[in-house]
Design a protein around this motif. Structure first.
Motif, PDB file in Angstrom:
ATOM      1  N   THR A  86       0.869  -1.176   0.000  1.00 32.28           N
ATOM      2  CA  THR A  86       0.000   0.000   0.000  1.00 32.28           C
ATOM      3  C   THR A  86       0.904   1.223   0.000  1.00 32.28           C
ATOM      4  O   THR A  86       2.134   1.099   0.029  1.00 32.28           O
ATOM      5  N   ASN A  87       0.321   2.406  -0.008  1.00 31.27           N
ATOM      6  CA  ASN A  87       1.139   3.617   0.020  1.00 31.27           C
ATOM      7  C   ASN A  87       1.855   3.790   1.355  1.00 31.27           C
ATOM      8  O   ASN A  87       2.690   4.687   1.505  1.00 31.27           O
ATOM      9  N   ASN A  88       1.525   2.944   2.339  1.00 30.06           N
ATOM     10  CA  ASN A  88       2.143   3.051   3.661  1.00 30.06           C
ATOM     11  C   ASN A  88       2.917   1.814   4.089  1.00 30.06           C
ATOM     12  O   ASN A  88       3.760   1.884   4.977  1.00 30.06           O
ATOM     13  N   LEU A  89       2.634   0.670   3.479  1.00 37.00           N
ATOM     14  CA  LEU A  89       3.212  -0.590   3.945  1.00 37.00           C
ATOM     15  C   LEU A  89       4.059  -1.234   2.854  1.00 37.00           C
ATOM     16  O   LEU A  89       3.623  -1.362   1.708  1.00 37.00           O
ATOM     17  N   SER A  90       5.273  -1.667   3.229  1.00 34.17           N
ATOM     18  CA  SER A  90       6.161  -2.308   2.265  1.00 34.17           C
ATOM     19  C   SER A  90       7.041  -3.326   2.967  1.00 34.17           C
ATOM     20  O   SER A  90       7.113  -3.380   4.198  1.00 34.17           O
ATOM     21  N   VAL A  91       7.738  -4.145   2.149  1.00 33.93           N
ATOM     22  CA  VAL A  91       8.672  -5.130   2.669  1.00 33.93           C
ATOM     23  C   VAL A  91       9.960  -5.034   1.861  1.00 33.93           C
ATOM     24  O   VAL A  91       9.939  -4.676   0.674  1.00 33.93           O
ATOM     25  N   GLU A  92      11.071  -5.325   2.502  1.00 36.77           N
ATOM     26  CA  GLU A  92      12.385  -5.217   1.853  1.00 36.77           C
ATOM     27  C   GLU A  92      13.230  -6.431   2.194  1.00 36.77           C
ATOM     28  O   GLU A  92      13.224  -6.919   3.332  1.00 36.77           O
ATOM     29  N   LEU A  93      13.974  -6.928   1.207  1.00 36.97           N
ATOM     30  CA  LEU A  93      14.865  -8.070   1.392  1.00 36.97           C
ATOM     31  C   LEU A  93      16.273  -7.669   0.976  1.00 36.97           C
ATOM     32  O   LEU A  93      16.469  -7.080  -0.082  1.00 36.97           O
ATOM     33  N   LEU A  94      17.260  -7.985   1.812  1.00 37.01           N
ATOM     34  CA  LEU A  94      18.667  -7.730   1.513  1.00 37.01           C
ATOM     35  C   LEU A  94      19.415  -9.049   1.519  1.00 37.01           C
ATOM     36  O   LEU A  94      19.355  -9.818   2.484  1.00 37.01           O
ATOM     37  N   ILE A 118      28.393 -16.405   0.664  1.00 38.26           N
ATOM     38  CA  ILE A 118      27.112 -15.727   0.881  1.00 38.26           C
ATOM     39  C   ILE A 118      27.026 -15.319   2.348  1.00 38.26           C
ATOM     40  O   ILE A 118      27.311 -16.117   3.247  1.00 38.26           O
ATOM     41  N   GLY A 119      26.660 -14.071   2.583  1.00 36.05           N
ATOM     42  CA  GLY A 119      26.514 -13.575   3.942  1.00 36.05           C
ATOM     43  C   GLY A 119      25.076 -13.684   4.423  1.00 36.05           C
ATOM     44  O   GLY A 119      24.200 -14.226   3.739  1.00 36.05           O
ATOM     45  N   ASP A 120      24.829 -13.194   5.614  1.00 37.71           N
ATOM     46  CA  ASP A 120      23.482 -13.207   6.177  1.00 37.71           C
ATOM     47  C   ASP A 120      22.564 -12.254   5.411  1.00 37.71           C
ATOM     48  O   ASP A 120      23.027 -11.339   4.719  1.00 37.71           O
ATOM     49  N   GLY A 121      21.264 -12.460   5.544  1.00 42.89           N
ATOM     50  CA  GLY A 121      20.269 -11.621   4.885  1.00 42.89           C
ATOM     51  C   GLY A 121      19.394 -10.902   5.893  1.00 42.89           C
ATOM     52  O   GLY A 121      19.437 -11.174   7.101  1.00 42.89           O
ATOM     53  N   VAL A 122      18.585  -9.964   5.394  1.00 38.63           N
ATOM     54  CA  VAL A 122      17.677  -9.196   6.238  1.00 38.63           C
ATOM     55  C   VAL A 122      16.307  -9.129   5.565  1.00 38.63           C
ATOM     56  O   VAL A 122      16.212  -8.909   4.349  1.00 38.63           O
ATOM     57  N   LEU A 123      15.250  -9.332   6.344  1.00 33.87           N
ATOM     58  CA  LEU A 123      13.880  -9.133   5.886  1.00 33.87           C
ATOM     59  C   LEU A 123      13.268  -8.048   6.760  1.00 33.87           C
ATOM     60  O   LEU A 123      13.134  -8.226   7.975  1.00 33.87           O
ATOM     61  N   ILE A 147      18.662 -12.879   9.007  1.00 29.94           N
ATOM     62  CA  ILE A 147      18.533 -14.319   8.815  1.00 29.94           C
ATOM     63  C   ILE A 147      19.921 -14.946   8.629  1.00 29.94           C
ATOM     64  O   ILE A 147      20.664 -14.554   7.727  1.00 29.94           O
ATOM     65  N   PRO A 148      20.312 -15.907   9.449  1.00 28.16           N
ATOM     66  CA  PRO A 148      21.672 -16.459   9.408  1.00 28.16           C
ATOM     67  C   PRO A 148      21.848 -17.508   8.306  1.00 28.16           C
ATOM     68  O   PRO A 148      21.869 -18.716   8.563  1.00 28.16           O
ATOM     69  N   ILE A 149      21.998 -17.052   7.062  1.00 29.72           N
ATOM     70  CA  ILE A 149      22.176 -17.983   5.946  1.00 29.72           C
ATOM     71  C   ILE A 149      23.646 -18.106   5.532  1.00 29.72           C
ATOM     72  O   ILE A 149      23.982 -18.944   4.704  1.00 29.72           O
ATOM     73  N   ASN A 163      38.225 -17.399  12.895  1.00 23.26           N
ATOM     74  CA  ASN A 163      37.455 -16.721  13.922  1.00 23.26           C
ATOM     75  C   ASN A 163      36.151 -16.163  13.364  1.00 23.26           C
ATOM     76  O   ASN A 163      35.974 -16.012  12.157  1.00 23.26           O
ATOM     77  N   ALA A 164      35.241 -15.810  14.245  1.00 24.68           N
ATOM     78  CA  ALA A 164      33.899 -15.367  13.856  1.00 24.68           C
ATOM     79  C   ALA A 164      33.932 -14.130  12.970  1.00 24.68           C
ATOM     80  O   ALA A 164      33.081 -13.969  12.088  1.00 24.68           O
ATOM     81  N   ASP A 165      34.907 -13.226  13.187  1.00 27.61           N
ATOM     82  CA  ASP A 165      34.911 -11.973  12.434  1.00 27.61           C
ATOM     83  C   ASP A 165      35.317 -12.160  10.978  1.00 27.61           C
ATOM     84  O   ASP A 165      35.139 -11.248  10.170  1.00 27.61           O
ATOM     85  N   LEU A 166      35.839 -13.321  10.598  1.00 24.74           N
ATOM     86  CA  LEU A 166      36.183 -13.593   9.203  1.00 24.74           C
ATOM     87  C   LEU A 166      35.173 -14.520   8.517  1.00 24.74           C
ATOM     88  O   LEU A 166      35.298 -14.795   7.330  1.00 24.74           O
ATOM     89  N   GLN A 167      34.191 -14.987   9.240  1.00 27.54           N
ATOM     90  CA  GLN A 167      33.176 -15.844   8.652  1.00 27.54           C
ATOM     91  C   GLN A 167      32.136 -14.992   7.910  1.00 27.54           C
ATOM     92  O   GLN A 167      31.789 -13.894   8.352  1.00 27.54           O
ATOM     93  N   PRO A 168      31.599 -15.477   6.785  1.00 24.35           N
ATOM     94  CA  PRO A 168      30.567 -14.714   6.058  1.00 24.35           C
ATOM     95  C   PRO A 168      29.278 -14.531   6.856  1.00 24.35           C
ATOM     96  O   PRO A 168      28.585 -13.532   6.696  1.00 24.35           O
ATOM     97  N   GLY A 169      28.942 -15.494   7.700  1.00 26.16           N
ATOM     98  CA  GLY A 169      27.717 -15.420   8.484  1.00 26.16           C
ATOM     99  C   GLY A 169      27.981 -15.320   9.968  1.00 26.16           C
ATOM    100  O   GLY A 169      29.103 -15.486  10.436  1.00 26.16           O
ATOM    101  N   SER A 170      26.910 -15.049  10.702  1.00 27.93           N
ATOM    102  CA  SER A 170      27.018 -14.913  12.162  1.00 27.93           C
ATOM    103  C   SER A 170      26.518 -16.132  12.902  1.00 27.93           C
ATOM    104  O   SER A 170      26.815 -16.310  14.084  1.00 27.93           O
TER     105      SER A 170
END
Length: 328
Positions: A86-94, A118-123, A147-149, A163-170
């Motif tokens: 709608t003019n007020n409601l939307s969804v976004e995927l990263l 592939i890193g993590d995603g966001v909805l 989303i931890p993909i 280590n965790a800081d070099l991994q693509p995902g969390s």
């Protein structure tokens, strides 16, 4: 009454501390890459961008150390898509794809680790409140999961788990809250002033290091003060802007203990330039220039960051927006 309730929610979310994913402020720029605008009903939006983050500055607290033996480069490919119900409601995927490289030079030798994946995603679900205080103001609110993909079990050439800081995902589900207040001026309708806040409440990776312990990235807050405008240059519409960005990241935790040399505070200036290629297609670009860094312990901190890409809008109605600032 509901307008003030939503405003209160936005102010609460902007007062907490979103996205670090690393002890040295590298990581995938998820939090910098969400917040597509809400267009007309039935509109599709697509954005494909490249992000380059160079970290070659070693800090202890706010002091820069005379040491260039450490280098970290994160390169990310970011794909955003959004749909307006709608003019007020939307969804976004990263969705993200990331390459991270770390080098340490000592006594003429270079120790290097590099990962791809592939890193993590966001909805993100977003709601628009128009004319909040005046006919020229808008409040946007959003919330959704990270989303931890992405993979969390990559190893180096010797087969040792990185280590965790070099991994693509969390390896963890997180909660993201986003809010943005925009105001245009009657004397300058093409100009837009905005305040934006992002917050991530991090989950825990319960299967870290071959299921021997847990890992939790620090919560993070990001706040932006932004101004953009629009000009006609050689028959081409351009949209320059500038932001002041503040970021705070809490310490990471491994098991039940806080991890030293994680977390800190960063202030950067973010100039941006968008160029209208056609009615539907926009070239977007921005850079991040460090102004102030304070890190816990000793950490690498960003030296320079640059993002560029293309933004496409497919709408049933003609886009009547004057301001071309399509991303924060």
């Amino acid at each position: 009454m509901y307008k003030f309730l939503f405003l209160a929610m936005a102010l609460v979310s902007s007062s907490f501390g979103l996205f670090a994913q690393t002890c040295c402020s590298g990581g995938i720029p998820i939090s910098n890459s969400i917040g597509l605008p809400i267009e007309n009903q039935g509109s599709w939006q697509f954005s494909l961008s490249y992000d380059y983050n160079n970290l070659n500055t070693l800090n202890s607290g706010s002091d820069r150390l005379d040491d260039d033996s450490r280098l970290r480069i994160t390169q990310s490919l970011l794909f955003n898509t959004g749909y307006t119900f709608t003019n007020n409601l939307s969804v976004e995927l990263l969705l993200t794809y990331v390459n991270q490289k770390r080098e340490i030079s000592q006594f003429g030798n270079v120790n290097s680790d590099e990962t791809y994946g592939i890193g993590d995603g966001v909805l993100l679900f977003k709601y628009n409140i128009n004319h909040l205080f005046s006919s020229n103001s808008t409040l946007r609110l959003g919330a959704g999961p990270k989303i931890p993909i992405g993979a969390t079990d990559l190893t180096n050439d010797a087969g040792i788990l990185l280590n965790a800081d070099l991994q693509p995902g969390s390896g963890a589900w997180d909660l993201i809250m986003w809010s943005s207040y925009l105001h245009s001026f009657s004397f300058r309708p093409s100009g837009t002033f905005s305040l934006t806040a992002l917050y991530r409440y991090t989950g825990t990776n319960d299967n870290y290091f071959n299921n021997t312990t847990t890992y939790t990235f620090g919560n993070e807050f990001q706040g932006f003060i932004n101004y953009t405008d629009q000009f006609l240059l050689f028959k081409t519409l351009i949209n320059p802007g500038v932001s002041l960005k503040y970021r705070w990241a809490g310490k990471d935790e491994i098991g039940e203990s806080s991890l030293e040399s994680t977390g800190g505070k960063w202030v950067t200036v973010v100039p941006s330039l968008n160029v209208r290629i056609s009615k539907k297609l926009l070239f977007i670009s921005k850079a991040e220039i460090p102004v102030y860094n304070y890190v816990e312990g000793t950490q690498l901190t960003p030296t320079f960051r640059f993002t560029a890409g293309l933004f496409l809008t497919l709408s049933k109605k003609k886009n009547e927006l004057l301001n071309l600032n399509k991303q924060i």
